[in-house]
Design a protein around this motif. Structure first.
Motif, PDB file in Angstrom:
ATOM      1  N   GLN A 278       0.826  -1.205   0.000  1.00 44.77           N
ATOM      2  CA  GLN A 278       0.000   0.000   0.000  1.00 44.77           C
ATOM      3  C   GLN A 278       0.862   1.258   0.000  1.00 44.77           C
ATOM      4  N   PRO A 279       0.390   2.303  -0.665  1.00 51.27           N
ATOM      5  CA  PRO A 279       1.109   3.583  -0.598  1.00 51.27           C
ATOM      6  C   PRO A 279       1.004   4.152   0.812  1.00 51.27           C
ATOM      7  N   LEU A 280       1.832   5.144   1.100  1.00 52.22           N
ATOM      8  CA  LEU A 280       1.811   5.724   2.441  1.00 52.22           C
ATOM      9  C   LEU A 280       0.463   6.375   2.751  1.00 52.22           C
ATOM     10  N   GLY A 281      -0.176   6.911   1.745  1.00 54.93           N
ATOM     11  CA  GLY A 281      -1.511   7.486   1.933  1.00 54.93           C
ATOM     12  C   GLY A 281      -1.535   8.728   2.807  1.00 54.93           C
ATOM     13  N   LEU A 282      -0.479   9.539   2.708  1.00 48.18           N
ATOM     14  CA  LEU A 282      -0.411  10.744   3.534  1.00 48.18           C
ATOM     15  C   LEU A 282      -1.503  11.744   3.162  1.00 48.18           C
ATOM     16  N   LYS A 283      -2.038  12.390   4.162  1.00 46.87           N
ATOM     17  CA  LYS A 283      -2.951  13.515   3.986  1.00 46.87           C
ATOM     18  C   LYS A 283      -2.554  14.540   5.046  1.00 46.87           C
ATOM     19  N   VAL A 284      -1.468  15.238   4.731  1.00 52.33           N
ATOM     20  CA  VAL A 284      -0.778  16.062   5.723  1.00 52.33           C
ATOM     21  C   VAL A 284      -1.562  17.331   6.052  1.00 52.33           C
ATOM     22  N   SER A 285      -1.692  17.595   7.345  1.00 46.98           N
ATOM     23  CA  SER A 285      -2.234  18.862   7.828  1.00 46.98           C
ATOM     24  C   SER A 285      -1.068  19.674   8.380  1.00 46.98           C
ATOM     25  N   LYS A 286      -0.867  20.850   7.833  1.00 47.82           N
ATOM     26  CA  LYS A 286       0.259  21.675   8.274  1.00 47.82           C
ATOM     27  C   LYS A 286       0.053  22.137   9.711  1.00 47.82           C
ATOM     28  N   PRO A 287       1.149  22.279  10.455  1.00 46.64           N
ATOM     29  CA  PRO A 287       1.025  22.806  11.816  1.00 46.64           C
ATOM     30  C   PRO A 287       0.332  24.165  11.798  1.00 46.64           C
ATOM     31  N   ASN A 288      -0.602  24.339  12.683  1.00 45.83           N
ATOM     32  CA  ASN A 288      -1.372  25.583  12.742  1.00 45.83           C
ATOM     33  C   ASN A 288      -1.236  26.150  14.141  1.00 45.83           C
ATOM     34  N   ASN A 289      -0.049  26.682  14.415  1.00 46.14           N
ATOM     35  CA  ASN A 289       0.282  27.065  15.782  1.00 46.14           C
ATOM     36  C   ASN A 289       0.486  28.559  15.923  1.00 46.14           C
ATOM     37  N   GLY A 290      -0.078  29.107  16.961  1.00 45.69           N
ATOM     38  CA  GLY A 290       0.231  30.467  17.337  1.00 45.69           C
ATOM     39  C   GLY A 290      -0.775  31.500  16.879  1.00 45.69           C
ATOM     40  N   CYS A 291      -0.696  32.659  17.503  1.00 48.09           N
ATOM     41  CA  CYS A 291      -1.615  33.745  17.185  1.00 48.09           C
ATOM     42  C   CYS A 291      -1.454  34.258  15.764  1.00 48.09           C
ATOM     43  N   ILE A 292      -0.308  34.024  15.167  1.00 46.10           N
ATOM     44  CA  ILE A 292      -0.084  34.488  13.804  1.00 46.10           C
ATOM     45  C   ILE A 292      -1.049  33.817  12.828  1.00 46.10           C
ATOM     46  N   THR A 293      -1.595  32.671  13.220  1.00 44.29           N
ATOM     47  CA  THR A 293      -2.520  31.942  12.348  1.00 44.29           C
ATOM     48  C   THR A 293      -3.986  32.252  12.662  1.00 44.29           C
ATOM     49  N   ALA A 294      -4.235  33.168  13.582  1.00 45.09           N
ATOM     50  CA  ALA A 294      -5.602  33.450  14.016  1.00 45.09           C
ATOM     51  C   ALA A 294      -6.486  33.907  12.863  1.00 45.09           C
ATOM     52  N   VAL A 295      -7.728  33.496  12.880  1.00 49.90           N
ATOM     53  CA  VAL A 295      -8.692  33.884  11.854  1.00 49.90           C
ATOM     54  C   VAL A 295      -9.311  35.228  12.215  1.00 49.90           C
ATOM     55  N   GLN A 296     -10.080  35.788  11.279  1.00 51.54           N
ATOM     56  CA  GLN A 296     -10.814  37.039  11.475  1.00 51.54           C
ATOM     57  C   GLN A 296      -9.882  38.206  11.781  1.00 51.54           C
ATOM     58  N   GLY A 297      -8.597  38.097  11.395  1.00 53.67           N
ATOM     59  CA  GLY A 297      -7.666  39.180  11.682  1.00 53.67           C
ATOM     60  C   GLY A 297      -7.431  39.390  13.161  1.00 53.67           C
ATOM     61  N   ALA A 298      -7.655  38.347  13.960  1.00 54.16           N
ATOM     62  CA  ALA A 298      -7.623  38.491  15.414  1.00 54.16           C
ATOM     63  C   ALA A 298      -6.271  38.148  16.027  1.00 54.16           C
ATOM     64  N   SER A 299      -5.196  38.210  15.260  1.00 51.48           N
ATOM     65  CA  SER A 299      -3.878  37.851  15.787  1.00 51.48           C
ATOM     66  C   SER A 299      -3.474  38.725  16.957  1.00 51.48           C
ATOM     67  N   PHE A 300      -3.718  40.030  16.839  1.00 55.77           N
ATOM     68  CA  PHE A 300      -3.310  40.934  17.910  1.00 55.77           C
ATOM     69  C   PHE A 300      -4.165  40.732  19.157  1.00 55.77           C
ATOM     70  N   PHE A 301      -5.437  40.479  18.971  1.00 58.12           N
ATOM     71  CA  PHE A 301      -6.300  40.184  20.109  1.00 58.12           C
ATOM     72  C   PHE A 301      -5.853  38.892  20.780  1.00 58.12           C
ATOM     73  N   CYS A 302      -5.498  37.905  19.990  1.00 55.42           N
ATOM     74  CA  CYS A 302      -5.013  36.620  20.508  1.00 55.42           C
ATOM     75  C   CYS A 302      -3.777  36.831  21.379  1.00 55.42           C
ATOM     76  N   LYS A 303      -2.826  37.632  20.895  1.00 53.85           N
ATOM     77  CA  LYS A 303      -1.623  37.905  21.675  1.00 53.85           C
ATOM     78  C   LYS A 303      -1.955  38.694  22.938  1.00 53.85           C
ATOM     79  N   TYR A 304      -2.962  39.560  22.831  1.00 53.93           N
ATOM     80  CA  TYR A 304      -3.396  40.305  24.014  1.00 53.93           C
ATOM     81  C   TYR A 304      -3.928  39.339  25.074  1.00 53.93           C
ATOM     82  N   VAL A 305      -4.709  38.365  24.656  1.00 52.49           N
ATOM     83  CA  VAL A 305      -5.230  37.352  25.585  1.00 52.49           C
ATOM     84  C   VAL A 305      -4.077  36.611  26.260  1.00 52.49           C
ATOM     85  N   GLU A 306      -3.079  36.233  25.471  1.00 49.91           N
ATOM     86  CA  GLU A 306      -1.923  35.533  26.032  1.00 49.91           C
ATOM     87  C   GLU A 306      -1.206  36.395  27.069  1.00 49.91           C
ATOM     88  N   ARG A 307      -1.019  37.675  26.752  1.00 55.00           N
ATOM     89  CA  ARG A 307      -0.320  38.567  27.686  1.00 55.00           C
ATOM     90  C   ARG A 307      -1.137  38.827  28.945  1.00 55.00           C
TER      91      ARG A 307
END
Length: 757
Positions: A278-307
């Protein structure tokens, strides 16, 4: 009586003694090193049962670090944050193929031996002796688990990581001691579960659940035979057998695991052969880590929550303690961010300011009466590249913002007016308000030493036509500088500082407001969050509520969840209802007929104030409705760009004013955020004007537009002052509705209603 184990019927001490007596070279094998005979004999002499029992008795097994999920107010995911991407699952949620594969390749006698596999030691010793090098180890799965615990405890500290992984016999013996204890305390199934949750599978994936999601975009429970074999094979060398970067090596390793599973009887040879094709059958999901990946343009709000989490004592007495909890993760944080409001903020910013512009813009929306931050965004995206930034222009330095905030210009004037009203000055208070004057001196401060104008500093109004006397309402609508400096010198600096203290108005670096008359003109740096929260107190009739970003937090520890205490907004009275209602009436006039007309909402009552600083490095609009408050700043983050002859968002501006660029941003952001929300009204007050040409009651009066052209304003139900302010401005003096004009000049539109930027 010593406790006995099924693995050979030996106590932990007997196992240790037998192991240490098997062979000096065996110890070297287990340490993964080659030792000279003399040195080994020395170690063997020390390796008695007595000295072994002197080793620490307690193995610390910290909760495994997991990903943290940050949600908006509706439960939608904003971002995932983790030091190590891991989701802990129980053995029942791990494929049986996966369980068998990892045991087969890493420790096929796992269920037959105790913490130490003496047969495995001898096998490895023999193989290494034949090859002339250390080609095979003999660590049991339990020993590997213990080593991983040490590494987990070390975190990101390179010194501690080195200590946890150093190839010495002493470390190996210590590891063995704890492995024996773990076997006695946890049992085989729990050890296997813990091992599968702690071990590293490459590609930033810790634990089998994260690995299954990373490589196959499925849960560990759904892994099939060949997928399980692939993951089990990665563990020995995550970089060498990384299927994303080297499919050939990964396939060979997978097939090795499949063959081993057949040899130990977990699967048939036919099943192994079929899976190998059988083939490896990969279906890779890229790492989605950190506020930089936040949706709705909410990266800065996300970092504010962390701080907020890292700085608030409610999450731990020390920053180190709070950081440990944050890095441990497993948190689900529901925030106050309203997706509708956040989307509106982002769309408004994109419509009016380009990320490549020389200046930036930031918008923050808060809810009066609760302190909830419902929207936070800026024109420069979060990141590290060109036209990106890590600085959050909406907040103070302690939370990732500018060191000193941004000078607010005339948006500070409502605080001076509120202080005067609290001191008993009437809403009809008038001052001579010349075009130009020296700062009055002395001015009383909160202590015994008054402020004095020792250098003869002067100030002036925006235009020479701005000459008083003025009353408060007209002075606020026209934003007359000399009026408010005269007001602050009249009431003294202490009442103003008292009001700003109650409104939690602090400089961007956390310092208190300085006691100098120049604060009346917004000379100090504040953040949009500070301004939006302070103005929200006007909207809520004098009640100030501290801003909050977090609604609730739960934390997963093992297979259980617990709720954490979160900081709550504290509300307190900052001024009387009468004062707040009067300020609301004054600031509604700014939007209706003053410098903030371009910010006026069409379907609901609004109030606000414009602000533009010297050299036009900052422009503001801060405004509110009864149920939402917002602040918009536009300017130079470095305070080096003057907004003169500048293009912002593709529109050329000879001069930038608070009502001209920030005002429309605020209007669009608020309109979208409030769409479908209840329409509420202010508790307005009647501000009488005794001028003979402004008869109270019929709303008729004369409005003077740029010194010529009288218009008759009819505003039924309002007083004469309102009618005069709404008066005509002389028709076509300034025919273009978008022409940039100084604060204080009328903009004629030919229909009897005056506009002012």
């Amino acid at each position: 009586m010593p406790k006995k184990r099924s693995g050979g019927g030996l106590t932990s001490t007997q196992q240790a003694a037998k192991f240490l007596g098997v062979s000096v070279l065996a110890g070297a094998v287990m340490a993964g090193i080659a030792l000279p005979a003399a040195g080994a004999l020395g170690l063997a002499a020390k390796g008695s049962v007595e000295s072994f029992d002197e080793l620490p008795a307690n193995l610390k097994t910290p909760p495994l670090s997991q990903r943290t999920t940050i949600l908006d107010a509706d439960g939608g995911q904003l971002a995932t944050v983790y030091s190590r991407d891991r989701t802990v699952v129980g053995l029942k949620d791990i494929s049986s193929y996966m369980q068998k594969a990892i045991v087969a390749i890493e420790d096929s006698r796992f269920y037959q031996h105790g913490a130490i596999d003496l047969k495995g030691v001898l096998r490895a010793l023999n193989k290494n002796a034949q090859s002339g090098e250390v080609s095979e180890g003999a660590s049991t799965l339990t020993q590997q688990y213990v080593k991983n615990v040490f590494v987990e405890e070390a975190g990101d500290d390179p010194t501690k990581v080195a200590q946890a992984t150093q190839q010495t016999l002493g470390r190996k013996i210590n590891e063995l001691k704890h492995a024996i204890q773990v076997e006695e305390e946890l049992g085989k199934k729990k050890i296997l579960e813990n091992y599968l949750n702690i071990t590293f599978f490459g590609q930033q994936a810790y634990g089998v659940e994260a690995a299954a999601q990373r490589y196959f975009s499925k849960s560990a429970k759904k892994l099939n035979l060949q997928e399980s074999a692939l993951l089990a094979g990665i563990v020995q060398s995550p970089s060498r057998y990384d299927p994303v970067n080297d499919e050939t090596e990964a396939t060979k390793r997978r097939n090795t695991v499949l063959q081993r599973m057949a040899e130990v009887g977990d699967i048939s040879q036919a099943e192994a052969a079929k899976a190998m094709k059988q083939p490896l059958g990969l279906k890779v999901s890229k790492p989605n880590n950190g506020c930089i990946t936040a949706v709705q343009g909410a990266s800065f709000f996300c970092k504010y929550v962390e701080r907020v989490f890292l700085s608030d004592p409610v999450f731990g007495k020390s920053r180190e303690e709070r950081a440990k909890t944050w890095n441990q993760g497993g948190l689900t944080i529901r925030t106050t961010l309203d997706p509708q409001a956040q989307n509106s903020v982002e769309e408004s910013l994109k419509d009016h300011v380009n990320k490549s512009d020389k200046v930036a813009a930031a918008t923050t929306l808060v809810e009066p009466g609760t302190g909830k931050i419902v929207g936070m965004g800026q024109s420069k995206p979060y990141g590290y590249g060109k036209n990106e930034t890590e600085y959050n222009y909406s907040v103070d330095a302690a939370y990732g913002g500018s060191n000193f905030g941004f000078p607010t210009g005339s948006t500070f004037k409502p605080f001076v007016a509120a202080a005067a009203l609290e001191e008993g000055r009437p809403a009809t208070q008038d001052y001579s308000s010349p075009y130009e004057m020296e700062y009055p001196s002395p001015v009383q401060t909160c202590d015994s030493s008054p402020w004095t104008n020792r250098r003869g500093e002067k100030l002036e109004n925006e235009t020479e036509s701005e000459v008083g006397p003025y009353r408060l309402k007209e002075a606020m609508a026209k934003s007359v500088n000399t009026y408010f400096v005269q007001m602050i010198s009249d009431i003294g600096l202490c009442p103003v500082v008292n009001v700003t203290d109650k409104l939690h108005v602090r400089q961007g670096n956390g310092d208190k407001i300085p006691e100098t008359p120049a604060i009346a003109l917004g000379s100090i740096g504040l953040s949009p969050l500070t301004m939006a929260s302070a103005y929200a107190a006007f909207a809520s009739r004098g009640m100030y509520c501290t801003p909050v970003a977090i609604e609730s937090i739960t934390q997963k520890v093992g297979d259980k969840r617990k709720s954490l205490e979160v900081p709550k907004s504290t509300c307190s009275r900052a001024m009387s209802e009468k004062t707040a209602d009067t300020v609301n009436t004054l600031l509604r006039g700014v939007v209706d007929s003053g410098t903030g007309q371009q910010a006026g909402l069409t379907d609901r009552e609004s109030a606000g104030k414009t602000g533009t600083t010297d050299e036009r490095k900052n422009a503001w609009f801060v405004g509110y409705t009864p149920n939402m408050s917002g602040a918009v700043w536009v300017g130079s983050a470095t305070q080096k760009v003057e907004m003169k002859n500048i293009t912002i968002g593709g529109v050329y501006h000879p001069l930038v004013y608070g009502g001209q660029v920030p005002g429309p941003i605020w209007k669009d952001a608020m309109a979208g955020a409030l769409e479908g929300k209840s329409t509420e009204s202010f508790n307005l007050v009647n501000i009488p004007n005794p001028d003979e040409d402004r008869d109270d009651g019929d709303g008729n009066g004369n409005g003077n537009g740029n010194g010529n052209g009288n218009g008759n304003g009819n505003n039924d139900g309002d007083n004469g002052d309102e009618g005069a302010t709404d008066g005509g401005t002389g028709g076509d003096t300034f025919p273009s509705p978008t022409f940039s004009i100084p604060e204080g000049f009328f903009q004629g539109n030919g229909n009897g209603n005056g506009g002012r930027d």
